[in-house]
Design a protein around this motif. Structure first.
Motif, PDB file in Angstrom:
ATOM      1  N   CYS A 101     -57.118 -26.822 -80.386  1.00 13.30           N
ATOM      2  CA  CYS A 101     -56.096 -25.967 -79.791  1.00 13.30           C
ATOM      3  C   CYS A 101     -56.431 -24.516 -80.137  1.00 13.30           C
ATOM      4  O   CYS A 101     -56.540 -24.164 -81.310  1.00 13.30           O
ATOM      5  CB  CYS A 101     -54.721 -26.344 -80.316  1.00 13.30           C
ATOM      6  SG  CYS A 101     -54.194 -27.993 -79.806  1.00 13.30           S
ATOM      7  N   ILE A 102     -56.606 -23.698 -79.110  1.00 14.31           N
ATOM      8  CA  ILE A 102     -56.987 -22.303 -79.293  1.00 14.31           C
ATOM      9  C   ILE A 102     -55.885 -21.417 -78.731  1.00 14.31           C
ATOM     10  O   ILE A 102     -55.410 -21.640 -77.617  1.00 14.31           O
ATOM     11  CB  ILE A 102     -58.322 -22.003 -78.596  1.00 14.31           C
ATOM     12  CG1 ILE A 102     -59.427 -22.858 -79.224  1.00 14.31           C
ATOM     13  CG2 ILE A 102     -58.670 -20.529 -78.677  1.00 14.31           C
ATOM     14  CD1 ILE A 102     -60.767 -22.734 -78.549  1.00 14.31           C
ATOM     15  N   GLY A 103     -55.485 -20.412 -79.492  1.00  9.33           N
ATOM     16  CA  GLY A 103     -54.435 -19.495 -79.071  1.00  9.33           C
ATOM     17  C   GLY A 103     -54.947 -18.421 -78.133  1.00  9.33           C
ATOM     18  O   GLY A 103     -56.061 -17.923 -78.282  1.00  9.33           O
ATOM     19  N   PHE A 104     -54.133 -18.074 -77.138  1.00 10.78           N
ATOM     20  CA  PHE A 104     -54.454 -17.011 -76.193  1.00 10.78           C
ATOM     21  C   PHE A 104     -53.375 -15.945 -76.245  1.00 10.78           C
ATOM     22  O   PHE A 104     -52.214 -16.229 -76.474  1.00 10.78           O
ATOM     23  CB  PHE A 104     -54.566 -17.562 -74.764  1.00 10.78           C
ATOM     24  CG  PHE A 104     -55.821 -18.350 -74.534  1.00 10.78           C
ATOM     25  CD1 PHE A 104     -56.987 -17.718 -74.145  1.00 10.78           C
ATOM     26  CD2 PHE A 104     -55.837 -19.711 -74.728  1.00 10.78           C
ATOM     27  CE1 PHE A 104     -58.146 -18.442 -73.940  1.00 10.78           C
ATOM     28  CE2 PHE A 104     -56.990 -20.444 -74.529  1.00 10.78           C
ATOM     29  CZ  PHE A 104     -58.153 -19.804 -74.133  1.00 10.78           C
ATOM     30  N   GLY A 105     -53.761 -14.734 -75.996  1.00  8.28           N
ATOM     31  CA  GLY A 105     -52.833 -13.617 -76.008  1.00  8.28           C
ATOM     32  C   GLY A 105     -53.029 -12.783 -77.256  1.00  8.28           C
ATOM     33  O   GLY A 105     -53.797 -13.122 -78.147  1.00  8.28           O
ATOM     34  N   ASN A 106     -52.350 -11.668 -77.306  1.00  5.27           N
ATOM     35  CA  ASN A 106     -52.465 -10.781 -78.457  1.00  5.27           C
ATOM     36  C   ASN A 106     -51.077 -10.318 -78.852  1.00  5.27           C
ATOM     37  O   ASN A 106     -50.537  -9.428 -78.223  1.00  5.27           O
ATOM     38  CB  ASN A 106     -53.369  -9.593 -78.123  1.00  5.27           C
ATOM     39  CG  ASN A 106     -53.760  -8.813 -79.359  1.00  5.27           C
ATOM     40  OD1 ASN A 106     -53.445  -9.204 -80.479  1.00  5.27           O
ATOM     41  ND2 ASN A 106     -54.451  -7.714 -79.147  1.00  5.27           N
ATOM     42  N   PRO A 107     -50.422 -10.863 -79.830  1.00  9.55           N
ATOM     43  CA  PRO A 107     -50.870 -11.956 -80.698  1.00  9.55           C
ATOM     44  C   PRO A 107     -50.860 -13.273 -79.933  1.00  9.55           C
ATOM     45  O   PRO A 107     -50.162 -13.405 -78.929  1.00  9.55           O
ATOM     46  CB  PRO A 107     -49.835 -11.976 -81.817  1.00  9.55           C
ATOM     47  CG  PRO A 107     -48.592 -11.457 -81.196  1.00  9.55           C
ATOM     48  CD  PRO A 107     -49.056 -10.430 -80.170  1.00  9.55           C
ATOM     49  N   PRO A 108     -51.629 -14.275 -80.405  1.00  8.97           N
ATOM     50  CA  PRO A 108     -51.683 -15.563 -79.697  1.00  8.97           C
ATOM     51  C   PRO A 108     -50.296 -16.179 -79.561  1.00  8.97           C
ATOM     52  O   PRO A 108     -49.638 -16.440 -80.552  1.00  8.97           O
ATOM     53  CB  PRO A 108     -52.575 -16.426 -80.591  1.00  8.97           C
ATOM     54  CG  PRO A 108     -53.358 -15.461 -81.400  1.00  8.97           C
ATOM     55  CD  PRO A 108     -52.477 -14.259 -81.575  1.00  8.97           C
ATOM     56  N   SER A 109     -49.845 -16.355 -78.322  1.00  9.51           N
ATOM     57  CA  SER A 109     -48.510 -16.899 -78.090  1.00  9.51           C
ATOM     58  C   SER A 109     -48.556 -18.314 -77.509  1.00  9.51           C
ATOM     59  O   SER A 109     -47.599 -19.051 -77.618  1.00  9.51           O
ATOM     60  CB  SER A 109     -47.719 -15.971 -77.167  1.00  9.51           C
ATOM     61  OG  SER A 109     -48.436 -15.699 -75.997  1.00  9.51           O
ATOM     62  N   PHE A 110     -49.668 -18.658 -76.863  1.00  5.83           N
ATOM     63  CA  PHE A 110     -49.812 -19.985 -76.282  1.00  5.83           C
ATOM     64  C   PHE A 110     -51.111 -20.589 -76.780  1.00  5.83           C
ATOM     65  O   PHE A 110     -52.121 -19.909 -76.845  1.00  5.83           O
ATOM     66  CB  PHE A 110     -49.840 -19.927 -74.751  1.00  5.83           C
ATOM     67  CG  PHE A 110     -48.545 -19.478 -74.153  1.00  5.83           C
ATOM     68  CD1 PHE A 110     -47.465 -20.345 -74.064  1.00  5.83           C
ATOM     69  CD2 PHE A 110     -48.380 -18.181 -73.701  1.00  5.83           C
ATOM     70  CE1 PHE A 110     -46.272 -19.930 -73.504  1.00  5.83           C
ATOM     71  CE2 PHE A 110     -47.202 -17.760 -73.146  1.00  5.83           C
ATOM     72  CZ  PHE A 110     -46.131 -18.631 -73.061  1.00  5.83           C
ATOM     73  N   LYS A 111     -51.084 -21.874 -77.122  1.00  7.04           N
ATOM     74  CA  LYS A 111     -52.294 -22.577 -77.532  1.00  7.04           C
ATOM     75  C   LYS A 111     -52.657 -23.594 -76.454  1.00  7.04           C
ATOM     76  O   LYS A 111     -51.795 -24.336 -75.983  1.00  7.04           O
ATOM     77  CB  LYS A 111     -52.090 -23.289 -78.867  1.00  7.04           C
ATOM     78  CG  LYS A 111     -52.104 -22.375 -80.051  1.00  7.04           C
ATOM     79  CD  LYS A 111     -52.070 -23.195 -81.335  1.00  7.04           C
ATOM     80  CE  LYS A 111     -52.395 -22.328 -82.527  1.00  7.04           C
ATOM     81  NZ  LYS A 111     -52.471 -23.136 -83.754  1.00  7.04           N
ATOM     82  N   TYR A 112     -53.920 -23.600 -76.069  1.00 10.28           N
ATOM     83  CA  TYR A 112     -54.404 -24.540 -75.072  1.00 10.28           C
ATOM     84  C   TYR A 112     -55.505 -25.399 -75.670  1.00 10.28           C
ATOM     85  O   TYR A 112     -56.232 -24.963 -76.554  1.00 10.28           O
ATOM     86  CB  TYR A 112     -54.960 -23.796 -73.846  1.00 10.28           C
ATOM     87  CG  TYR A 112     -53.864 -23.179 -73.022  1.00 10.28           C
ATOM     88  CD1 TYR A 112     -53.267 -23.891 -71.986  1.00 10.28           C
ATOM     89  CD2 TYR A 112     -53.408 -21.901 -73.288  1.00 10.28           C
ATOM     90  CE1 TYR A 112     -52.253 -23.341 -71.250  1.00 10.28           C
ATOM     91  CE2 TYR A 112     -52.391 -21.330 -72.547  1.00 10.28           C
ATOM     92  CZ  TYR A 112     -51.810 -22.056 -71.522  1.00 10.28           C
ATOM     93  OH  TYR A 112     -50.804 -21.526 -70.798  1.00 10.28           O
TER      94      TYR A 112
END
Length: 81
Positions: free
Chosen positions: A65-76
């Protein structure tokens, strides 16, 4: 009509739920971006262990599971070759 409507709803939900995520430039090195597949948001039921199992079944080397966004808000769930 009774057959077409449920089938259409099922197809729409299926396509949204399993939609691939386009990686944002800068999250991965350019040579890795093409060998990475990200899909389904991680949840309590879909964590690193389940993600890795799915990726291995899709013939990828690893998955997490890798977080996206800054700060990471969603993990895919992302698979790497």
């Amino acid at each position: 009509m009774l057959i077409v409507f449920p089938f259409t709803v099922l197809m729409v939900v299926s396509s949204i739920h399993c939609q691939k995520i386009n990686l944002v430039p800068g999250n991965f090195a350019t040579d890795k971006a093409s060998s990475t597949l990200c899909f389904n948001p991680c949840t309590l039921k879909l964590g690193d262990k389940e993600c890795k199992t799915i990726c291995l079944n899709k013939t990828y080397k690893d998955g997490s599971c890798i977080g996206f966004g800054n700060p990471p808000s969603f993990k895919y769930c992302c698979c790497t070759k």
